[in-house]
Enzyme design. Sequence first.
Site, PDB file in Angstrom:
ATOM      1  N   ALA A   1       9.560 -21.346 -56.023  1.00 48.57           N
ATOM      2  CA  ALA A   1      10.760 -21.425 -56.858  1.00 48.57           C
ATOM      3  C   ALA A   1      10.445 -21.286 -58.348  1.00 48.57           C
ATOM      4  CB  ALA A   1      11.481 -22.747 -56.617  1.00 48.57           C
ATOM      5  N   SER A   2       9.165 -21.236 -58.682  1.00 50.33           N
ATOM      6  CA  SER A   2       8.739 -21.330 -60.081  1.00 50.33           C
ATOM      7  C   SER A   2       8.667 -19.973 -60.772  1.00 50.33           C
ATOM      8  CB  SER A   2       7.366 -22.024 -60.118  1.00 50.33           C
ATOM      9  OG  SER A   2       6.545 -21.539 -61.150  1.00 50.33           O
ATOM     10  N   THR A   3       9.335 -19.878 -61.905  1.00 49.48           N
ATOM     11  CA  THR A   3       9.385 -18.611 -62.636  1.00 49.48           C
ATOM     12  C   THR A   3       7.998 -18.140 -63.068  1.00 49.48           C
ATOM     13  OG1 THR A   3       9.947 -19.931 -64.595  1.00 49.48           O
ATOM     14  CG2 THR A   3      11.749 -18.816 -63.482  1.00 49.48           C
TER      15      THR A   3
END
Lengths: 201, 201
Positions: free
Chosen positions: A13-15
């Site tokens: 989920a981490s950019t």
Amino acid sequence: MTRPRLTFWFEFASTYSHLAVQRAEALADARGVALDWRPILLGPIFAAQGWTTSPFNQLPVKGANMWRDMERQAEKLGLPPIVRPDPFPQNSLLAARVATTLAPETRPAFAREVFLAEFARGETIADPAVIGRALAAAGQPVESVLELAAEPEAKAALRAATEEAQALGVFGAPTFTTADGELFWGNDRFEDALDWALARG
Amino acid sequence: MTRPRLTFWFEFASTYSHLAVQRAEALADARGVALDWRPILLGPIFAAQGWTTSPFNQLPVKGANMWRDMERQAEKLGLPPIVRPDPFPQNSLLAARVATTLAPETRPAFAREVFLAEFARGETIADPAVIGRALAAAGQPVESVLELAAEPEAKAALRAATEEAQALGVFGAPTFTTADGELFWGNDRFEDALDWALARG
């Protein structure tokens, strides 16, 4: 002589995990460092810090700058323009379980496909169809991997990986840890982490 | 033709402002970019975000990594080893008022001295004697500058600078803003900000 090793902790989920994942293999290969790709969930780690969502959502002004920074960084790194998934952060549980199930050498191709679906096309990575397409693009058997990822063993392995990361002091993603106990947080420290592994790994 | 300009917002209590301040003049000169040195206080900006202290104190695991990262970065940049001031963060009000009082061209030398006192020698920058030594080392008249810094005009100018930064979206330090509205946060984005100013400033 064995190659120096670096552990690469990432969260689907981490950019900034997207930026690191897209360039990880080429960067590590160029320096002759072996990367251990370890998917984790930041949710339990954030919860232990008292957070209920992404820090980028908790601080809107910081979140707005993060998206602009992602746009600039993607352009600088030659990646496709950023498309923001909705909602953000995405539910990354399925992707993380699937990646945990895969053999280590097949994780990079799968991870690249998932992050491109999420941040270059804005797709929903909790959707088994999206994950299935990423598996297929990575040359993996879709049905059998999805079945394995739903087994208790996959859930337990992902939970253990997240706990291992937390015990090492991981508090965000991407994070790079070395055999001698150094922790480098963020895509901006990828090169420093590789240099460290090369010099002292 | 005028040189491209970049506004450099910094906070005297901020660790990563130290890294940016020590290399700012050489880096900007090498690229031909004019830097506007703008001291601000993060306290009011953090308070507006609901914080009562440095985020590095609010999250101990992140704070511990920040100090280790500072040690590694200082070594990489050829700066003196990091000495942690006690307490952290330091009260930076006096230093910020003094820097606001100084003519723009004398701010860099003063700022470098203050940050070295704070993060290379662990001195208390709220102490007028420490600030006085930094002024003297920067070739400034100590008594008259300290008197000016205590005037209402200096306090109002610092408050206005902080409000100007906040209106631009500044949420941490160091931050770099461009004439065309870009905001780059962190010492890690200093080079990107200079490149942006050069290309489009």
